[in-house]
Design an enzyme around this catalytic site. Structure first.
Site, short mmCIF file in Angstrom:
data_model
loop_
_atom_site.label_atom_id
_atom_site.label_comp_id
_atom_site.label_asym_id
_atom_site.label_seq_id
_atom_site.Cartn_x
_atom_site.Cartn_y
_atom_site.Cartn_z
CG ASP A 66 -1.86 1.14 1.30
OD1 ASP A 66 -1.69 2.12 0.54
OD2 ASP A 66 -2.80 1.08 2.12
CG ASN A 93 -0.61 5.70 -12.64
OD1 ASN A 93 -1.37 6.38 -13.33
ND2 ASN A 93 -0.93 4.47 -12.25
CE1 TYR A 162 -8.45 11.05 -8.27
CE2 TYR A 162 -9.63 12.33 -9.90
CZ TYR A 162 -8.64 11.44 -9.58
OH TYR A 162 -7.84 10.92 -10.57
CE LYS A 166 -5.15 12.29 -9.16
NZ LYS A 166 -3.88 11.53 -9.24
#
Length: 277
Positions: A66, A93, A162, A166
């Site tokens: 993880d 990524n 999210y 980002k």
């Protein structure tokens, strides 16, 4: 000579989707790669794809774990250096969005999910870069972060937290680019739109809902002018371009959008996905 001969790359989140396609492409073009993810079975599929495309077993390092855990990050760096002796390319990524089981969206989503999304999409990247920094400076390497068009400037209410994570990653890219370029290390990022990967399934959508979502947005050119979702291979090609100094030496601190025109049309956020599904 292959484009990435004698280069060593770490590709996080490489058990499927964009990460897998990137690891396969880099290995195909000569790189030694460390692949990592939480599923040993999916990572084995990634390794099989690398081997099918001309990669060599001795040029693949596998780390199951993880990425939000320091032990996993430490093992990534330690095992890569032990196996290959250097780090030239870091592809950040790994990332995820989590749906609230109650169906809440926007800022009504459980605050714990906000913490979880920051941890995987931003904090883990910062920690891993801190640990790889001296090795990337030594090799005058390259970092490519995988962001998202959800970072803005247009809003995606279904992915508010999210998108916030980002957007932080985009700012990290810019700041790091200035900090590290004096050491010969370039930092850039890519911002994909809707891509046919396992991402929506990981969010919690059943496979039929994923298919319906991709078909709906692909059929509405005010959402995706290109008329279809992108493919992981298309994103991997851009990542490899940014990781290759011979191709992109003068690109520094940029987040390059690759979304089939979605961010130009600006209509996707106005469509009510709940009605689609």
């Amino acid at each position: 000579m292959a484009r990435f001969s004698n280069k060593v790359a770490i590709v996080t989140g490489s058990s499927f989707g964009i990460g897998r396609s990137t690891a396969v492409l880099l290995a195909k073009e000569g790189a030694k790669v460390t692949v990592t993810g939480r599923s040993s079975e999916r990572l084995r599929d990634t390794v099989d794809e690398i081997l099918k495309n001309g990669g060599k077993t001795e040029d693949i390092n596998i780390v199951v774990g993880d990425l939000t855990e320091s032990e996993c990050q430490n093992e990534l760096v330690r095992s890569t250096l032990e196996r290959f002796g250097r780090i030239d390319i870091l592809i950040n990524n790994a990332g995820a969005a989590f749906a609230d089981p109650s169906g809440a969206i926007g800022v009504t989503v459980d605050i714990k999910l906000f913490d979880d999304m920051l941890k995987i999409n931003l904090r883990s990247v910062v920690e891993l870069i801190q640990k790889c920094r001296p090795h990337l400076i030594s090799s005058k390497g390259d970092i490519v972060n995988v962001s998202s068009i959800c970072a803005g400037p247009q809003p995606f209410v279904y992915y508010t937290f999210y998108g916030i994570a980002k957007a932080g990653l985009d700012q990290l890219t810019r700041c790091l680019a200035i900090e590290l370029i004096e050491h010969g290390v370039r930092v850039n990022s890519v911002s994909p739109g809707l891509i046919s990967t396992g991402f929506l399934g990981a969010v919690g959508m059943p496979s039929e809902a994923v298919k319906k979502t991709e078909e709906y947005y692909g059929s509405h050119r005010d959402c995706i002018p290109a008329g279809r979702p992108g493919t992981p291979e298309e994103i991997a090609t851009l990542i490899a371009f940014l990781a290759d100094k011979n191709s992109s030496a003068f690109i520094i601190g940029q987040s390059i959008v690759i979304d089939g025109g979605t961010s130009l049309a600006l209509a996707m956020p106005s469509h009510d996905l709940s009605k689609v599904l």
